[in-house]
Enzyme design. Structure first.
Site, mmCIF file in Angstrom:
data_model
loop_
_atom_site.group_PDB
_atom_site.id
_atom_site.type_symbol
_atom_site.label_atom_id
_atom_site.label_comp_id
_atom_site.label_asym_id
_atom_site.label_seq_id
_atom_site.Cartn_x
_atom_site.Cartn_y
_atom_site.Cartn_z
ATOM 1 N N ARG A 1 4.813 -12.657 9.944
ATOM 2 C CA ARG A 1 5.524 -11.440 9.576
ATOM 3 C C ARG A 1 6.842 -11.362 10.335
ATOM 4 O O ARG A 1 7.032 -12.000 11.364
ATOM 5 C CB ARG A 1 4.665 -10.201 9.778
ATOM 6 C CG ARG A 1 4.189 -9.890 11.161
ATOM 7 C CD ARG A 1 3.545 -8.488 11.234
ATOM 8 N NE ARG A 1 2.536 -8.215 10.223
ATOM 9 C CZ ARG A 1 2.493 -7.098 9.470
ATOM 10 N NH1 ARG A 1 3.382 -6.145 9.607
ATOM 11 N NH2 ARG A 1 1.541 -6.916 8.593
ATOM 12 N N GLU B 1 0.871 -1.173 0.000
ATOM 13 C CA GLU B 1 0.000 0.000 0.000
ATOM 14 C C GLU B 1 0.916 1.233 0.000
ATOM 15 O O GLU B 1 1.804 1.338 0.852
ATOM 16 C CB GLU B 1 -0.877 0.013 1.253
ATOM 17 C CG GLU B 1 -1.768 1.234 1.262
ATOM 18 C CD GLU B 1 -2.760 1.288 2.422
ATOM 19 O OE1 GLU B 1 -2.770 0.370 3.256
ATOM 20 O OE2 GLU B 1 -3.504 2.287 2.457
ATOM 21 N N LYS C 1 3.836 0.834 10.074
ATOM 22 C CA LYS C 1 3.925 2.058 9.272
ATOM 23 C C LYS C 1 3.390 3.265 10.032
ATOM 24 O O LYS C 1 3.846 4.383 9.827
ATOM 25 C CB LYS C 1 3.161 1.885 7.956
ATOM 26 C CG LYS C 1 4.056 1.346 6.846
ATOM 27 C CD LYS C 1 3.417 1.517 5.501
ATOM 28 C CE LYS C 1 2.984 0.166 5.014
ATOM 29 N NZ LYS C 1 2.278 0.200 3.733
HETATM 30 P P1 ATP Z 1 -0.039 -1.801 7.462
HETATM 31 O O1 ATP Z 1 0.379 -2.467 8.737
HETATM 32 O O2 ATP Z 1 0.044 -0.316 7.455
HETATM 33 O O3 ATP Z 1 -1.230 -2.418 6.773
HETATM 34 P P2 ATP Z 1 1.623 -3.458 5.994
HETATM 35 O O4 ATP Z 1 2.864 -3.649 6.763
HETATM 36 O O5 ATP Z 1 0.621 -4.525 5.891
HETATM 37 O O6 ATP Z 1 1.068 -2.118 6.496
HETATM 38 P P3 ATP Z 1 1.563 -3.276 3.146
HETATM 39 O O7 ATP Z 1 2.066 -2.198 2.280
HETATM 40 O O8 ATP Z 1 0.137 -3.581 3.108
HETATM 41 O O9 ATP Z 1 2.041 -2.930 4.581
HETATM 42 O O10 ATP Z 1 2.417 -4.593 2.921
HETATM 43 C C1 ATP Z 1 2.726 -5.106 1.662
HETATM 44 C C2 ATP Z 1 3.057 -6.565 1.787
HETATM 45 O O11 ATP Z 1 4.153 -6.742 2.657
HETATM 46 C C3 ATP Z 1 1.901 -7.340 2.369
HETATM 47 O O12 ATP Z 1 1.751 -8.534 1.627
HETATM 48 C C4 ATP Z 1 2.326 -7.616 3.769
HETATM 49 O O13 ATP Z 1 1.776 -8.803 4.242
HETATM 50 C C5 ATP Z 1 3.838 -7.686 3.646
HETATM 51 N N1 ATP Z 1 4.448 -7.293 4.909
HETATM 52 C C6 ATP Z 1 4.277 -6.142 5.571
HETATM 53 N N2 ATP Z 1 4.953 -6.143 6.733
HETATM 54 C C7 ATP Z 1 5.589 -7.330 6.803
HETATM 55 C C8 ATP Z 1 6.442 -7.937 7.763
HETATM 56 N N3 ATP Z 1 6.785 -7.308 8.888
HETATM 57 N N4 ATP Z 1 6.905 -9.181 7.505
HETATM 58 C C9 ATP Z 1 6.580 -9.807 6.375
HETATM 59 N N5 ATP Z 1 5.778 -9.299 5.430
HETATM 60 C C10 ATP Z 1 5.275 -8.071 5.635
HETATM 61 MG MG MG Z 2 -1.421 -3.965 4.704
#
Ligand code: ATP
Ligand code: MG
Length: 555
Positions: A263, A36, A273
């Protein structure tokens, strides 16, 4: 560069893919990375990028970069651009086209019409707060919305008028008609569309005042792109039934399968974020690329290499188990890379003048030294030698602690790559602080051990006449506790007050004057350093990437 990186290990997701291929369920594998654009990418995203793009690479498939851009309020073009730059920097390529969920808004709208026509979606006039109350709890079923029974014709009419902008924000929403008593709360008539007036979307401008929710958009976007395996983090496990419901009830061209993994959480930093945005907006760091940030932009500026980050992601692996990874693991990945690949140099961070009182006229003015102790192919360089040198203030002690092997009054030490010197006299300022050391060298010790005695200590130095001044930024961990903000406290209280110390007036080898931003070095005995982007023609700035050894918490 990646010669030392181990081959990616197999994991449960790759095993599923192997089975799917063996069973003939897919001819090629298509994955996606769906950020995102509401912030910069961080090391957690790297885990997902390395997983998704790595699978595509190894299975000769493709991985789409798709922006999940359904919430224009928090998203913008700067983030879209930064994310692309970071994925590319990590070493991945998404092919000819970048995808945006917003590319599918028209098709998603038509899927919604299809759901309405099938009696599977309805326009609801409850407010967001009322919807929450009607939803029930984990122990109590929800209640049907009073608008659940609207006719298909009325729903179609209202939905079309929602799109046309007739209703205010929050006045109406489109909801799936699933089951208000479902044990899984995500299936209790989730919202599919909400009204948002007056926001300018970075891709679609003001074309829409109706925005689809993530849970509705994601499965359909996956299906439209022919994604075979949609890999996401564990918090979406409970959303999978809704993911499957969307795919099953809309006329989509493919049936992607969602698979969840845990994650990445990393000690001594934050990854949400929301918190990263707060650090930037409150000026607690210098920006998204502050070298203390766990963002890819920050890690890059800190001196991390893409290879080290990929290596780290391979080392942590992919499982379903919740985990908190030690910061030391990330640090050892970059240390291993730089130990193998960074040329060596000498830099004196806290200079103390040494005057050689007996430098022979015939002594060499340049010494040839290897750029890397184990890699002769990285060549040699000349380092100037002369009557006045800088050594580090920490390499001289008036009052040495037990076991101190460096220079003391009357004692001897070896100058790295040069001679053994003895400290004959200490020149002091009015406060008694040493300002210069008068030393004599043993002319028989260039490249040779002194005769009849052992000199244990080796210190680094630079020629005072030839050295170049530099600023050195000593970065350390962002937070001072492994789990900042735990126990409900404000994570800002856990920020490390010593995460940045700026040293000015450092003295470095003249060859470093030609270094460009991004060039990395091992400063012997000090650590690994990278030239910062703040470097200008007359200002040399280095960032410490990581210390030579893991000394954290040992003072
Ligand atoms: P928010 O918590 O603001 O929703 P997000 O960390 O999910 O943010 P996105 O931009 O939606 O951020 O993430 C993009 C991709 O990265 C998604 O598929 C998410 O699952 C993956 N992702 C985000 N954070 C992690 C993490 N800490 N470890 C592994 N994958 C992650
Ligand atoms: Mg997300």
């Amino acid at each position: 560069m990646t010669a030392t990186a181990p081959a990616p290990r197999t994991n449960f997701i790759r095993q599923i893919i192997d089975e799917d291929l063996a069973a003939g369920r897919h001819q090629t594998i298509v994955t996606r990375f769906p950020p995102e654009p509401n912030g910069y990418l961080h090391i957690g995203h790297a885990k997902s990028i390395v997983l998704n793009f790595g699978i595509a690479e190894d299975y000769h498939g493709t991985c789409n970069l798709r922006f999940d851009d359904t919430n224009p309020h928090k998203e913008n073009r700067e983030f879209v651009d930064a994310i692309q730059a970071d994925v590319r920097w990590l070493g991945y390529d998404w092919g000819a086209q970048v995808y945006f969920a917003s590319d599918y808004f028209e098709r998603l709208y038509r899927f919604a019409v299809e759901l309405i026509e099938k009696g599977l979606a309805y326009v609801c006039d409850l407010s967001a707060e009322e919807i929450r109350v009607y939803r029930g709890t984990l122990t109590e079923p929800g209640r049907d919305s009073p608008w659940r029974g609207r006719s298909v014709a009325e729903n179609l009419d209202l939905f079309q008028r929602m799109r046309a902008g007739e209703f205010a924000d929050g006045a109406r929403s489109l909801r799936a008609r699933i089951d208000m008593a479902a044990p899984n709360i995500n299936l209790r008539d989730p919202v599919l569309y909400r009204i948002r007036h007056g926001v300018i979307h970075h891709q679609t401008g003001t074309e829409w005042c109706l925005y689809p929710t993530y849970d509705y958009t994601h499965p359909l976007s996956d299906a439209l792109e022919g994604i075979t395996h949609s890999l996401c983090t564990l918090e979406f496990e409970d959303h999978r039934p809704l993911y499957d419901w969307c795919i099953a009830n809309c006329s989509v061209p493919a049936r992607p399968r969602q698979i969840e993994f845990s994650r990445l959480n990393l000690q001594y930093t934050v990854m949400s974020k929301r918190l990263l945005t707060q650090l930037v907006s409150e000026g607690l760091v210098a920006g998204w690329d502050d070298p203390r940030m766990p963002t890819l932009a920050g890690l890059r500026r800190r001196g991390y290499t893409p290879a080290a980050i990929r290596d780290f992601c391979h080392r942590i692996g992919v499982t379903k188990a919740d985990n908190l990874v030690e910061m030391g693991l990330l640090e050892s990945a970059i240390r291993d890379d730089l130990d193998a690949n960074a040329p060596r140099a000498m830099a004196v961070l806290r200079p103390l003048r040494v005057v050689l009182t007996n430098l022979p006229a015939a002594a060499p003015t340049q010494l040839e030294v290897a750029n890397h102790p184990k890699r002769p192919e990285l060549g040699t360089r000349q380092i100037p030698f002369g009557v006045e040198l800088w050594i580090d203030r920490g390499d001289f002690s008036d009052d040495p602690p037990p076991g101190y092997k460096r220079l003391v009054p009357g004692g001897e030490v070896r100058l790295r790559n040069a001679y053994v010197i003895r400290c004959d006299e200490v020149i002091r300022d009015a406060q008694g602080e040493p300002v210069a050391l008068h030393c004599s060298l043993d002319p028989d010790t260039l490249g040779r051990n002194p005769v009849g005695r052992k000199v244990k200590g080796v210190i680094h130095w630079v020629s005072a006449a030839a050295a170049v001044a530099a600023e050195v930024r000593l970065y350390d961990r962002l937070c001072q506790v492994p789990q900042p903000g735990s126990g409900g406290c404000d994570f800002r209280a856990d920020l490390n007050p010593d995460s940045l110390r700026v040293l000015t007036g450092c003295q470095v080898e003249p060859i470093l004057a030609a270094a460009d931003p991004g060039d990395r070095f091992q400063f012997e005995r000090e650590g690994y350093f990278v030239v910062d982007s703040d470097r200008t023609a007359d200002r040399l700035v280095f960032n410490r990437t990581v210390t030579l050894r893991d000394t954290w918490g040992r003072g």
